[in-house]
Design an enzyme around this catalytic site. Structure first.
Site, PDB file in Angstrom:
ATOM      1  CE  LYS A 144     -20.236 116.186 -56.879  1.00  0.00           C
ATOM      2  NZ  LYS A 144     -20.790 116.948 -55.730  1.00  0.00           N
ATOM      3  CG  PHE A 190     -15.520 115.608 -49.889  1.00  0.00           C
ATOM      4  CD1 PHE A 190     -15.452 116.043 -51.198  1.00  0.00           C
ATOM      5  CD2 PHE A 190     -16.731 115.112 -49.427  1.00  0.00           C
ATOM      6  CE1 PHE A 190     -16.551 116.001 -52.043  1.00  0.00           C
ATOM      7  CE2 PHE A 190     -17.845 115.065 -50.265  1.00  0.00           C
ATOM      8  CZ  PHE A 190     -17.757 115.507 -51.570  1.00  0.00           C
TER       9      PHE A 190
END
Length: 331
Positions: A144, A190
């Site tokens: 990530k 997100f």
């Protein structure tokens, strides 16, 4: 066969969703993963920090510190041992998670390296080396990385080496296109954090799910990717309510916190598909070339993406510093 039809045996939202979207558990809590049995799992510094505060995971901290001391050697400074132990703790959580799932775990690079391409590449290689030393294939790990221009360039290098990446803290279409052009494996828009920004900036108490700005952002990204044949997968993340999740039914993947997974499992209702690759391929969408000047121009013009990316990096950095203090106290 449709996911649910009135008059047939009722099915949970989770059952229906799992037939059109890969369900990923968004947690560092190993016991929750064992209970929920997702295919994949994502972690981040905040989740690892939260899990590390639980008594049952204290042995992992001790193991990570011991590993850091061994790798650092007799002359290593406390700071060097701490850096090694922090990396090892993320890997230890990942290794234990992988014993419980059939798919992949996402392990995050230190957020403080988000604007340093070379350091991000080095850190990712180090993490993968540790996984492989523990007999875990790199195919089961996603690294990530924050979706800065520098982070995306690091991911491009890593993907060419067969190190697959999950680009996180993604809020704008420009970030998504740059990631797809770099041929990263996965992006994580997100959703909930986008909603947070719009609620604060507009003063609105909330949005109906279809009008949720985070939901609409993922729809734009998903449709763009499918329209132009990108292989990069879209994984919606950071949810604030169940409606955000159901409005993304059909997305490639969704990473969902355990409380929402359990709520989806308890709820029986019809769940229509909202994202469809065939429909996206038929859409009229303008193609955008996102080189570095365009990326920076679009990022500067997108106040939400600029604010939330900076805030996200700062938040993950704070979690890392807190976790470092926990480990330092045990050194």
């Amino acid at each position: 066969m449709p996911p649910y039809a009135p008059g047939t045996m009722a099915q949970s939202l989770l059952e229906q969703l799992s037939r059109m979207t890969v369900i990923v558990a968004d947690t560092g809590d190993i016991s929750a993963i064992a209970r929920l049995k997702p295919r994949d799992t994502t972690t981040n510094p905040s989740l690892i920090m939260a899990a590390a505060q639980m008594k049952e995971y204290a042995p992992l901290i001790d193991e990570a510190i011991g590993w850091g001391k061994t790798q650092g050697g007799a002359g290593a400074s406390k700071e060097a041992i701490l850096r090694l132990a922090m990396d090892r703790l993320s890997v230890e959580f990942g290794l234990r998670i992988l014993k419980l799932i059939s798919g992949r775990v996402s392990t995050e690079v230190d957020a403080r390296l988000s604007f340093d391409t070379a350091a991000t590449v080095d850190k990712a290689r180090s993490l993968i080396k540790q996984y492989e030393a523990a007999s875990t294939s790199r195919e089961r790990v996603l690294i990530k990385i924050a979706s800065t221009w520098e982070g995306i360039r690091a991911a491009e290098i890593l993907e060419r080496e067969g190190i697959h990446c999950n680009l996180t803290l993604l809020f704008g279409l420009h970030q998504a296109i740059a990631c797809a052009d770099a041929r990263v494996t996965l992006i994580s828009p997100f959703v909930g954090r986008i909603l947070d920004w719009y609620k604060k900036s507009t003063g609105k108490a909330g949005y109906d799910a279809p009008e949720d700005p985070g939901v609409q952002s993922v729809h734009r990204i998903y449709n763009y990717f499918k329209r132009f044949g990108y292989k990069t997968q879209v994984m919606g993340a950071s949810f604030r309510n169940l409606g955000e999740i159901t409005e993304l039914a059909g997305c490639d993947l969704l990473t969902i916190a355990p409380n929402f997974l359990e709520e989806l499992d308890r709820t029986q209702a019809e769940l229509p598909r909202k994202l469809d690759p065939d429909k996206a391929r038929a859409m009229t969408i303008e193609r955008i070339v996102v080189d570095e000047p365009m990326f920076r121009k679009m990022h500067a013009a997108d106040a939400m993406a600029s604010d939330k990316l900076q805030e996200g990096i700062e938040g993950f950095t704070k979690a890392i510093v807190t976790l470092e203090k926990t480990l330092a106290d045990k050194l």
